[in-house]
Design an enzyme around this catalytic site. Structure first.
Site, mmCIF file in Angstrom:
data_model
loop_
_atom_site.group_PDB
_atom_site.id
_atom_site.type_symbol
_atom_site.label_atom_id
_atom_site.label_comp_id
_atom_site.label_asym_id
_atom_site.label_seq_id
_atom_site.Cartn_x
_atom_site.Cartn_y
_atom_site.Cartn_z
ATOM 1 N N GLU A 48 1.008 -1.035 -0.193
ATOM 2 C CA GLU A 48 0.335 -0.317 0.360
ATOM 3 C C GLU A 48 1.134 1.591 -0.144
ATOM 4 O O GLU A 48 2.338 1.053 0.716
ATOM 5 C CB GLU A 48 -0.918 -0.375 1.277
ATOM 6 N N CYS A 239 -6.560 1.116 3.071
ATOM 7 C CA CYS A 239 -7.988 2.310 3.154
ATOM 8 C C CYS A 239 -7.710 3.621 2.135
ATOM 9 O O CYS A 239 -8.392 3.629 1.516
ATOM 10 C CB CYS A 239 -7.076 3.426 4.153
ATOM 11 N N ASN A 373 -11.619 -3.713 0.508
ATOM 12 C CA ASN A 373 -10.179 -4.154 2.021
ATOM 13 C C ASN A 373 -11.137 -3.751 3.393
ATOM 14 O O ASN A 373 -11.849 -5.474 3.125
ATOM 15 C CB ASN A 373 -9.914 -2.359 1.716
ATOM 16 N N GLU A 374 -10.654 -3.496 3.829
ATOM 17 C CA GLU A 374 -11.659 -3.611 5.415
ATOM 18 C C GLU A 374 -13.362 -3.103 5.696
ATOM 19 O O GLU A 374 -12.874 -2.104 6.385
ATOM 20 C CB GLU A 374 -10.089 -2.541 6.380
HETATM 21 O O1 AHR Z 1 -1.626 -1.457 6.765
HETATM 22 C C1 AHR Z 1 -2.015 0.196 7.685
HETATM 23 C C2 AHR Z 1 -3.560 0.035 6.905
HETATM 24 O O2 AHR Z 1 -4.565 -0.995 8.486
HETATM 25 C C3 AHR Z 1 -4.822 -0.788 6.011
HETATM 26 O O3 AHR Z 1 -4.402 0.347 5.260
HETATM 27 C C4 AHR Z 1 -6.061 -1.041 6.154
HETATM 28 O O4 AHR Z 1 -6.361 -1.569 5.116
HETATM 29 C C5 AHR Z 1 -5.693 -1.062 8.101
HETATM 30 O O5 AHR Z 1 -6.758 -0.268 9.018
#
Ligand code: AHR
Length: 652
Positions: A48, A239, A373-374
């Site tokens: 990322e 994110c 993603n999350e």
């Molecule tokens: O790895 C850092 C962040 O942690 C990522 O962007 C996110 O998916 C998680 O909250």
């Protein structure tokens, strides 16, 4: 043979004499039980653009704000003399700003610009740097630019002249050699003639990028990734996929095509933490989706793109403000379908054609797609369902990965797993940034998981010790925990540590697997744990038990084993988290009488100090070392140091 006997004698004496008070643990490796295949994707990478991972990091461009299109147009630049910023009629629609350098008011004065790079520019003595610029003159009369590489004190350590001779926009290029090594250099470009020159996309790359590609990646950093032998490569986030606002999500379509015309995006991590925000942190998309697919191919890893599911970052927006209405979701779904076409489509399709024009007519053979993603909550489930319907209809072969939320336990997690089962996604992405105790307590986490449901992707995880250092303790505990991933490789199909990269002067989040500055790379002990697993992945699981149970913390020990069909070897991984050494005796059960067994390469990562770290000054302080083990009459005897993680290979 004699040496082996002496070694064995020493180990046994040490064990029984009481000179070294060591407990003996007996394990049984069942060579008859047939294990299940371990996926090639078992250990991989998650990348990322956080911590200056892309711009200023893996992406080898040395110039910050090369197109003058940051919201503060001259951020990163210092100008002198007669410099004008223009925005009309530039050469690149998506990056409209450009500069005009005009003759200064006096023949003994100068007009030019200097770029500060990303916390400076790293130059290496005798290395070549490719300077390029889009430029034109006022009337076609020849003008001259002078290019200087500057060291920390302002001295010139490399220079070249570059004639500009057309009144039409053209790309000009020249190579400059550095005659000194500096970590924090700068680039200066100035007018060395009396007319005017218009400039855009001012760029400087080392020639020696990974595979010498022009829009290349830092060679030393890619090498570190390559050496990890990753089987899967998740990208671009995190994110970043979501964006602080939906307009700032990672839009893959903006990240492909000619690099000069890829529009700038904000970076989700720019302002996230008030103690670590960086107003100059943007995404140029120079390392975009084409570069990602190419890098996956180079690394031999399955590409695993993650697409936005119609949700902006749920951490940064309340549920009323983060989601795209369901009846406006269609373009987002189309983006996902188009991405598959970009990766796999024939060159006669719109997006397959673009891939071919960029240099890769062959398909990238994409097999996996992360949708969201999350994410969490019913908003996510509804949107994922809509994506899934369209994806399954058009690309039934693509494996879909859903989210289990921001934590590997709790309300959201408990809600999402059953929903993922109902939706029949192929894999569920679990994230755990947890304390050391959690990692040890969860070494048996997957032993009792439902075997019928979707497979598991441990998509983001890291052991967070107090102070969040990449210290030996965090690595050792991750190694102990990962025995549980390996033992359960029938349902755990992928795992990726997170985050991957961090610039020592530009990070927002730690711990991170690899740290770097402008010239050096530092591998953490966590890196070496990942590498020990990936290099010794094996092809099938194998049964390794103590008292008929997996070893998941009894006597501070954690263990798992695999069989490697290509090497005809069993590979054992054992972590000792205690502060006393241990003797391990592994009995090989079910071996054919005539089997010939030999000990292959064994290595271990060890430290007497749980808080020990690697640093840029001492990058090799913690590194796996070769260790020995002895095999005799069906028993492998291992002397396991205190606080150590070892890998033992037995060829049968
Ligand atoms: O790895 C850092 C962040 O942690 C990522 O962007 C996110 O998916 C998680 O909250």
């Amino acid at each position: 043979m004699r040496r082996k006997k002496i070694l064995l004698l020493i180990l046994v004496c040490a064990c029984y004499s009481g000179i070294v008070a060591q407990q003996k643990t007996e394990l049984v490796l069942n060579t008859k039980a047939k294990g299940v295949p371990i996926q090639s994707t078992m250990y991989g990478l998650f990348f990322e653009d956080i911590n200056m991972g892309a711009d200023g990091g893996l992406y080898a461009e040395l110039v910050k704000n090369r197109s003058f299109d940051f919201p503060q147009e001259l951020l990163g630049w210092y100008t002198f003399g007669n410099v004008t910023l223009l925005k009309e009629n530039g050469p690149f629609k998506n990056n409209p700003a450009y500069l005009k350098l005009s003759a200064p008011s006096h023949a003994h004065k100068r007009t030019g610009i200097e770029n500060e790079g990303f916390r400076g520019m790293g130059f290496k003595k005798d290395s070549l740097y490719r300077f390029s610029v889009w430029a034109r003159t006022e009337d076609g009369a020849s003008q001259k630019l002078r290019i200087n590489l500057i060291d920390t004190h302002g001295a010139i350590i490399g220079h070249q002249d570059l004639p500009v001779d057309s009144k039409d926009w053209k790309k000009y290029q020249v190579t400059v050699k550095a005659n000194a090594t500096v970590n924090k250099g700068r680039l200066r470009v100035f007018l060395a003639s009396r007319g005017a020159v218009y400039l855009d996309h001012v760029s400087l790359f080392p020639e020696a990028t990974w595979k010498n590609r022009e829009n290349g990646l830092r060679r030393d950093m890619v090498q570190a990734l390559y050496d990890l032998k990753p089987g899967v490569f998740r990208f671009p986030g995190g994110c970043i996929v979501e964006g602080t606002e939906i307009e700032e999500r990672y839009d893959w379509k903006k990240s492909v095509g000619p690099v000069e015309n890829r529009s700038l995006n904000a970076n989700r991590w720019q302002h996230t933490f008030e103690h670590r925000f960086y107003p100059d942190y943007y995404q140029t998309y120079g390392l975009g989706f084409y570069e990602f697919f190419l890098l996956s191919e180079d690394l031999g890893a399955e590409p695993l793109p993650v697409v936005n599911v119609g949700l902006a970052c749920q951490y940064q927006n309340d549920s009323a403000h983060c989601s795209v209405p369901m009846d406006e979701l269609e373009p987002f779904i189309q983006d996902a379908l188009d991405l598959i076409e970009f990766a796999n489509g024939s060159v006669s399709t719109k997006w397959g054609k673009l891939r071919a024009e960029m240099g890769h007519p062959a398909s990238f053979n994409l097999k996996f797609l992360g949708v969201g993603n999350e994410q969490w909550g019913p908003q996510y489930v509804a949107r994922l369902a809509a994506f899934e319907k369209a994806l399954r209809a058009k690309h039934p072969g693509i494996k879909i990965i859903g989210s289990s939320g921001p934590s590997a336990d709790g309300k959201e997690f408990d809600y999402l797993w059953p929903e993922m089962k109902k939706l029949k996604v192929d894999l569920v992405d679990e994230h755990y940034y947890k304390d050391p105790k959690w990692f040890l307590n969860n070494a048996d986490r997957y032993d009792t998981y439902d075997r019928k449901g979707p497979a598991v992707f441990a998509g983001e995880y890291a052991c967070h010790v107090p102070g969040r250092a990449n210290n030996f303790m965090s690595a050792l505990y991750e190694g102990a925990f990962m025995t549980g991933l390996e033992r359960n490789a029938d349902i755990v199909h992928m795992s990726t540590y997170a985050p991957l990269l961090a610039h020592v002067e530009g990070w927002q989040w730690r711990p991170d697997m690899i740290w770097f500055d402008n010239l050096h790379v530092m591998k953490t002990p966590n890196y070496y744990i990942q590498q020990l697993y990936a290099k010794n992945r094996g092809t099938h699981t194998a049964s390794l038990l103590a008292d008929k149970k997996p070893l998941t913390g009894q006597n501070d020990l954690y263990a798992s084993a695999v069989y490697d069909a290509s090497d005809k070897a069993y590979i054992l991984k054992i972590a000792n988290t205690g502060n006393a050494p241990k003797i391990i005796q592994v009995r090989l059960q079910g071996l054919p009488k005539k089997a010939v067994v030999s000990v292959g390469e064994c290595s271990a990562l060890q430290s007497d100090h749980l808080d020990a770290v690697n640093s840029l000054e001492e990058p090799d302080h913690l590194k796996p070392q070769k260790v020995s083990a002895v095999y005799d009459k069906g028993v492998l005897t291992i002397q396991l140091d205190k606080q150590s993680f070892g890998v033992y290979r037995l060829r049968v």
